[in-house]
Enzyme design. Structure first.
Site, PDB file in Angstrom:
ATOM      1  N   LYS A 189     -86.997   0.087  21.640  1.00  0.00           N
ATOM      2  CA  LYS A 189     -86.675   1.228  20.779  1.00  0.00           C
ATOM      3  C   LYS A 189     -85.254   1.073  20.223  1.00  0.00           C
ATOM      4  CE  LYS A 189     -86.177   6.227  20.853  1.00  0.00           C
ATOM      5  NZ  LYS A 189     -86.365   7.482  21.548  1.00  0.00           N
ATOM      6  N   GLU A 195     -81.803  -6.704  28.969  1.00  0.00           N
ATOM      7  CA  GLU A 195     -82.876  -7.556  29.504  1.00  0.00           C
ATOM      8  C   GLU A 195     -83.733  -8.103  28.354  1.00  0.00           C
ATOM      9  OE1 GLU A 195     -82.105  -4.498  30.557  1.00  0.00           O
ATOM     10  OE2 GLU A 195     -82.473  -4.245  32.722  1.00  0.00           O
ATOM     11  N   GLY A 247     -89.126   6.518  24.836  1.00  0.00           N
ATOM     12  CA  GLY A 247     -89.628   5.207  25.260  1.00  0.00           C
ATOM     13  C   GLY A 247     -90.861   5.308  26.142  1.00  0.00           C
ATOM     14  N   ARG A 248     -90.831   6.192  27.125  1.00  0.00           N
ATOM     15  CA  ARG A 248     -91.956   6.265  28.076  1.00  0.00           C
ATOM     16  C   ARG A 248     -93.157   7.010  27.501  1.00  0.00           C
ATOM     17  NH1 ARG A 248     -87.405   8.751  29.571  1.00  0.00           N
ATOM     18  NH2 ARG A 248     -87.348  11.004  29.841  1.00  0.00           N
ATOM     19  N   GLU A 333     -88.648   9.271  35.551  1.00  0.00           N
ATOM     20  CA  GLU A 333     -87.575   9.251  34.543  1.00  0.00           C
ATOM     21  C   GLU A 333     -87.542  10.578  33.794  1.00  0.00           C
ATOM     22  OE1 GLU A 333     -87.234   6.398  31.010  1.00  0.00           O
ATOM     23  OE2 GLU A 333     -86.056   5.332  32.498  1.00  0.00           O
ATOM     24  N   HIS A 364    -106.174  -0.628  53.278  1.00  0.00           N
ATOM     25  CA  HIS A 364    -105.913  -1.651  54.297  1.00  0.00           C
ATOM     26  C   HIS A 364    -104.431  -1.961  54.394  1.00  0.00           C
ATOM     27  CE1 HIS A 364    -110.217  -2.337  54.768  1.00  0.00           C
ATOM     28  NE2 HIS A 364    -110.261  -2.025  53.477  1.00  0.00           N
ATOM     29  N   LYS A 493     -76.248   0.773  34.184  1.00  0.00           N
ATOM     30  CA  LYS A 493     -76.157  -0.176  33.065  1.00  0.00           C
ATOM     31  C   LYS A 493     -74.694  -0.503  32.764  1.00  0.00           C
ATOM     32  CE  LYS A 493     -80.161   1.336  30.352  1.00  0.00           C
ATOM     33  NZ  LYS A 493     -80.578   1.980  29.109  1.00  0.00           N
TER      34      LYS A 493
HETATM   35  O1  F6P Z   1     -83.040   2.384  30.778  1.00  0.00           O
HETATM   36  C1  F6P Z   1     -84.086   3.249  30.571  1.00  0.00           C
HETATM   37  C2  F6P Z   1     -84.682   3.055  29.203  1.00  0.00           C
HETATM   38  O2  F6P Z   1     -83.864   3.603  28.246  1.00  0.00           O
HETATM   39  C3  F6P Z   1     -86.065   3.652  29.160  1.00  0.00           C
HETATM   40  O3  F6P Z   1     -86.070   5.003  28.939  1.00  0.00           O
HETATM   41  C4  F6P Z   1     -86.706   2.831  28.104  1.00  0.00           C
HETATM   42  O4  F6P Z   1     -88.093   2.942  28.119  1.00  0.00           O
HETATM   43  C5  F6P Z   1     -86.208   1.459  28.467  1.00  0.00           C
HETATM   44  O5  F6P Z   1     -84.881   1.684  28.901  1.00  0.00           O
HETATM   45  C6  F6P Z   1     -86.234   0.436  27.380  1.00  0.00           C
HETATM   46  O6  F6P Z   1     -85.496   0.835  26.264  1.00  0.00           O
HETATM   47  P1  F6P Z   1     -85.670   0.141  24.867  1.00  0.00           P
HETATM   48  O7  F6P Z   1     -87.061   0.339  24.405  1.00  0.00           O
HETATM   49  O8  F6P Z   1     -84.669   0.780  23.963  1.00  0.00           O
HETATM   50  O9  F6P Z   1     -85.376  -1.332  25.042  1.00  0.00           O
END
Ligand code: F6P
Length: 527
Positions: A189, A195, A247-248, A333, A364, A493
């Site tokens: 987003k 990452e 995002g979620r 979240e 199990h 972060k």
């Molecule tokens: O760190 C949490 C977050 O902001 C989430 O809410 C989001 O889904 C994820 O990181 C990834 O964010 P992006 O889509 O901006 O890379």
């Protein structure tokens, strides 16, 4: 209003679920709700009619219906970020106008959907064999979960999901891919997530190292088209969405592209249609017949009422193995907050710890603690009446039998007398009988709910995911929190960014605490 819940919890804590069934022949019907083709049974809990009234009063006092309308009509309900919350617009397939700041958002939403469909058709007809979705959190968990859940409907390229900054993730994934026929989707987003950007750069280098020109091999899914363009992805390969899609909550739009590539545009539309049907139910059903509302109220009863801090989500569907992880982000979240919208401290527990695994595997592994541990863990079972392997129907019958057996066992338990009788039947007596019997006692009276569905189709998955989204929304409204920000992820972060140079040895760790310094010393000694 919380006092009434507290009083109801005191009154209901030791209520015996089996007695409730004994006293009321219609309990199973009264304490269950159907919506679309789903059945949500919450009769195996300590909730009685008076408790339900208290819970419904909570929903009324929090003005859940008015808040729901404010959400779906595009009001700025995410107050800490000054944003509307309109993931429902992404599945508003009829295009009924929804305005944000006086502008109808639907033409843009439908145009993006149609661009995604054109691209999906092209890719599905091309020589692309593998698609790698690079994203994390909401830009990963939704499509990864749905890709697995809907594997019987896949007829497109193979999809892979790389999320972790651990080089193991992308290395293991790329090892199985052919650079000449692999397409990368950079899903972010913000297009700034460390990452994702690190993995995307590694993917680009992998193509170059293998003699493949990266141009035309990348697609971006982002609200930040500018950053994607700066990274080298032209605008016609960027699928955008607005800041009013969290995002979620983003699987319904461009973030769902990998799923659409895998199952095709028609099945993806069915997935959206399912969610849209659940939206309609949520918007029109009375509170006491409203499935997302009831799911939320049962959760509040167990967590804020009875103080059961965790909830196990137990899908009896192997293909839903990523659902618990998906729900962890969606719920934890969204509702893992201790400050109310107005800045005051929350007077009750925040949202539950959600965890789980598919049945029967979990049986199990960790069900031992659920049955005989000292803490009560409310369980949320789900199972479909029909599987996708009719030729192996006996497997599915066993699956269902196990699911139903667990909720019955949790409720019924086994008394000491029953355990003694078992041991006597095995020939034990005296002290040894007594000792062995005690280990075989199940306290029982442990609450669970069961969500039944006909079959896990794309439409059904849409219904279920929307059901959980609305459940989270209702819980957040009743708690009075903002379910749509996530400030709690920021500090880690920031510190990770500042620790980077310390790990690589390019900066001094002098101002760090003694523990962090010692851990860094260890890394430097061994790397
Ligand atoms: O760190 C949490 C977050 O902001 C989430 O809410 C989001 O889904 C994820 O990181 C990834 O964010 P992006 O889509 O901006 O890379």
């Amino acid at each position: 209003m919380w006092n009434a819940l507290k009083a109801a919890a005191e009154a209901g804590r030791d209520r015996v679920i089996l007695d409730l069934f004994e006293a009321d022949e219609s309990r199973a019907e009264t304490f269950s709700v159907t919506a679309l083709d789903l059945l949500f049974d919450y009769s195996k809990t300590q909730i009685d009619a008076a408790t339900l009234d208290v819970l419904l009063d909570l929903a009324k006092a929090a003005e859940v219906e008015a808040r729901r309308d404010a959400m779906v009509f595009g009001r700025v309900i995410n107050e800490t970020e000054g944003r509307a919350v309109l993931h429902t617009a992404l599945r508003n397939l009829d295009g009924e106008a929804i305005e944000v700041d006086g502008q109808d958002v639907m033409p843009g939403v439908l145009e993006t959907l149609s661009r995604m469909e054109t691209l999906a058709q092209d890719v599905r007809a091309s020589d692309v064999t593998d698609v790698v979705n690079i994203g994390i959190g909401g830009s990963d968990l939704g499509p990864a979960m749905a890709y697995l859940a809907l594997s019987p409907y896949r007829d497109g390229p193979r999809c892979h999901f790389v999320s972790n900054v651990d080089a193991a993730d992308i290395s293991d994934t790329l090892r199985g891919c052919d650079p000449a026929t692999t397409l990368f989707i950079v899903a972010s987003k913000t297009f700034t997530t460390i990452e994702t950007m690190t993995n995307a750069r590694t993917a680009r280098a992998w193509l170059q190292d293998n003699g493949v020109e990266p141009d035309g091999r990348f697609i971006a899914l982002s609200s930040n088209a500018e950053a994607a363009a700066d990274w080298g992805i032209p605008r016609d390969r960027v699928f955008g969405f607005e800041d009013w899609v969290g995002g979620r909550y983003s699987i319904w739009g461009p973030i769902g592209l990998s799923l659409m590539l895998a199952i095709g545009p028609d099945a993806f539309r069915a997935f959206l249609r399912g969610a849209q049907s659940m939206d309609r139910h949520f918007r029109s059903a009375e509170l006491h017949e409203n499935m997302p509302v009831l799911l939320a109220l049962v959760g509040i009863w167990h967590n804020q009422g009875l103080n059961h801090a965790t909830r196990a989500v137990l899908p009896y569907d192997n293909r839903l193995s990523r659902l618990p992880a998906y729900l962890q982000q969606l719920e934890m979240e969204s509702n893992g907050k201790s400050v109310a919208m107005d800045g005051s401290d929350l007077p009750v527990n925040s949202g539950s710890v959600v965890w789980g695994e598919p049945g029967t595997n979990g049986q199990h592994a960790f069900y031992q603690l659920i049955h005989q541990g000292t803490r009560v863990i409310p369980c949320e079972f789900m199972v479909a009446a029909e599987g996708h392997e009719p030729e192996l129907r006996h497997h599915h019958d066993l699956l269902i039998a196990n699911c139903l057996a667990q909720s019955e066992a949790l409720m019924r338990g086994r008394s000491l007398d029953e355990a003694r009788a078992l041991m006597a039947a095995k020939g034990l007596n005296g002290d040894e009988l007594e000792r062995q019997a005690r280990h075989r006692v199940f306290p029982g009276n442990r609450p669970s709910t069961t969500l039944m569905m006909p079959k896990m189709t794309p439409e059904m998955l849409g219904e279920i995911i929307a059901l959980y989204e609305h459940r989270v929304f209702v819980e957040g409204v009743i708690l009075g929190i903002n379910s749509f920000d996530q400030w709690g992820v920021e500090l880690g972060k920031e510190l990770a960014t500042s620790l980077g140079p310390l790990v690589s040895g390019d900066a001094s760790a002098d101002d760090k605490d003694a523990s962090t310094r010692a851990l860094l010393d260890y890394v430097h000694r061994y790397s």
